[in-house]
Design an enzyme around this catalytic site. Structure first.
Site, PDB file in Angstrom:
ATOM      1  N   HIS A 143      -6.765  -6.403  -0.013  1.00  0.00           N
ATOM      2  CA  HIS A 143      -5.614  -5.487   0.038  1.00  0.00           C
ATOM      3  C   HIS A 143      -4.516  -5.987   0.973  1.00  0.00           C
ATOM      4  O   HIS A 143      -3.341  -5.932   0.644  1.00  0.00           O
ATOM      5  CB  HIS A 143      -6.107  -4.108   0.486  1.00  0.00           C
ATOM      6  CG  HIS A 143      -5.121  -3.006   0.319  1.00  0.00           C
ATOM      7  ND1 HIS A 143      -4.446  -2.784  -0.864  1.00  0.00           N
ATOM      8  CD2 HIS A 143      -4.693  -2.044   1.177  1.00  0.00           C
ATOM      9  CE1 HIS A 143      -3.657  -1.737  -0.726  1.00  0.00           C
ATOM     10  NE2 HIS A 143      -3.773  -1.277   0.504  1.00  0.00           N
ATOM     11  N   SER A 191       0.832  -1.196   0.000  1.00  0.00           N
ATOM     12  CA  SER A 191       0.000   0.000   0.000  1.00  0.00           C
ATOM     13  C   SER A 191       0.880   1.265   0.000  1.00  0.00           C
ATOM     14  O   SER A 191       1.701   1.441  -0.899  1.00  0.00           O
ATOM     15  CB  SER A 191      -0.963  -0.057   1.184  1.00  0.00           C
ATOM     16  OG  SER A 191      -2.010   0.870   1.032  1.00  0.00           O
ATOM     17  N   ASP A 249      -8.805  -6.892  -4.208  1.00  0.00           N
ATOM     18  CA  ASP A 249      -8.051  -5.785  -3.629  1.00  0.00           C
ATOM     19  C   ASP A 249      -8.698  -4.444  -3.951  1.00  0.00           C
ATOM     20  O   ASP A 249      -9.170  -4.225  -5.076  1.00  0.00           O
ATOM     21  CB  ASP A 249      -6.640  -5.826  -4.240  1.00  0.00           C
ATOM     22  CG  ASP A 249      -5.583  -5.121  -3.437  1.00  0.00           C
ATOM     23  OD1 ASP A 249      -5.918  -4.133  -2.745  1.00  0.00           O
ATOM     24  OD2 ASP A 249      -4.419  -5.541  -3.520  1.00  0.00           O
TER      25      ASP A 249
END
Length: 295
Positions: A273, A107, A246
């Protein structure tokens, strides 16, 4: 479990916390892991430490300044910026002697990794970018598209929470929990280590400065994040890693995949995610299979 060593690196008058699992091996370069946020902690990625035993590879985490075990007293907003964490990355590497490594970022951690590799990739043999946008506008557009697949009452609850800033109504909590179940953590309840990472005592104020109040509207300094024009400067072998469920959708990931030279992509079926929370074995295997080619 491989032996764990921890400590602190001095940075800007504060302390950056790190953990090291396993011993450095002559034929296996260490893997340095960058967590998301900005403002989260390494805890939600902690099961990657199993790679130390599974693949006999040294694994290193650190909590970025301003969160987790690297929390600091309240700072003015101008303290927090991209260079703060870019420079911390090089400071930690220098302090720990990490002059020949592989790099992994999830991320925001992947966004940070890419910015670091654009600036100076010396001593990094490969990079895995896990669920990271290269243009925040695409990320937000896709997040709001995903909301459209949720039940109508949940869509309305999220819209109302974003409008009023009140995220604590029962309807809003239910809607956000469902989004997190589908696209962020991928399960409910969350694993203990994810709950710990997302707890109020761990998340730093920098999240609100850089991101804002939620996943769907970026009101902080990241609202104009866009590194597409610089991605051609990345020369280290790079793997994009993401899940079919995701919030970093294939459309988000493909922007980086298309612009980083000779980039590869592993798409994990059914993962969200934080794919390691539900598909840990598959994620660790994908990471190891890629980076081991560049040891």
């Amino acid at each position: 479990m491989a032996e764990m060593k921890s400590g602190y690196v001095d940075y800007l008058g504060f302390k950056t916390y790190y953990e090291i699992y396993g011993e450095k091996k002559p034929c296996k370069k260490p893997l340095l892991i960058l967590h998301g946020g900005p403002g989260d902690t390494h805890y939600y990625l902690q099961n990657y430490r199993e790679m130390a035993d599974k693949y006999d590879r040294q694994i290193i985490f650190y909590d970025q300044i301003g969160c987790g075990n690297s929390k600091i007293p309240h700072q003015e907003d101008d303290f927090y910026n991209y260079d703060l964490w870019i420079n911390e990355f090089y400071t930690v590497r220098d302090a720990l002697g990490l002059d020949d490594i592989h790099l992994f970022g999830n991320s925001w951690g992947g966004m940070l990794a890419m910015m670091c590799m654009i600036k100076n990739d010396e001593g990094v043999s490969s990079m895995v970018v896990n669920g990271s946008p290269v243009n925040i506008a695409t990320w937000l557009s896709e997040a709001n598209r995903l909301i459209e697949y949720m039940p109508k009452e949940m869509q309305e609850a999220i819209a109302e929470a974003e409008r009023t800033g009140d995220y604590d109504t029962p309807q809003a909590k239910e809607a956000y929990n469902e989004y997190y179940r589908r696209h962020v953590v991928g399960c409910d309840p969350w694993p203990d280590y994810v709950q710990l990472a997302m707890s109020d005592e761990m998340v730093g104020e920098c999240y609100y400065v850089m991101q804002g109040a939620s996943e769907f509207v970026v009101t902080g300094k990241m609202k104009d994040f866009d590194i597409r024009e610089d991605l051609h400067k990345i020369k280290v072998p790079t793997l994009m890693l993401s899940g079919t469920n995701d919030e970093a959708t294939p459309y988000v990931v493909k922007e980086g995949y298309d612009l980083i030279p000779d980039c590869e992509w592993a798409l994990i079926q059914g993962a969200a995610h934080i794919g390691n929370a539900t598909h840990g074995e598959e994620y660790m295997e994908a990471v190891e299979n890629f980076i081991s080619r560049f040891d």
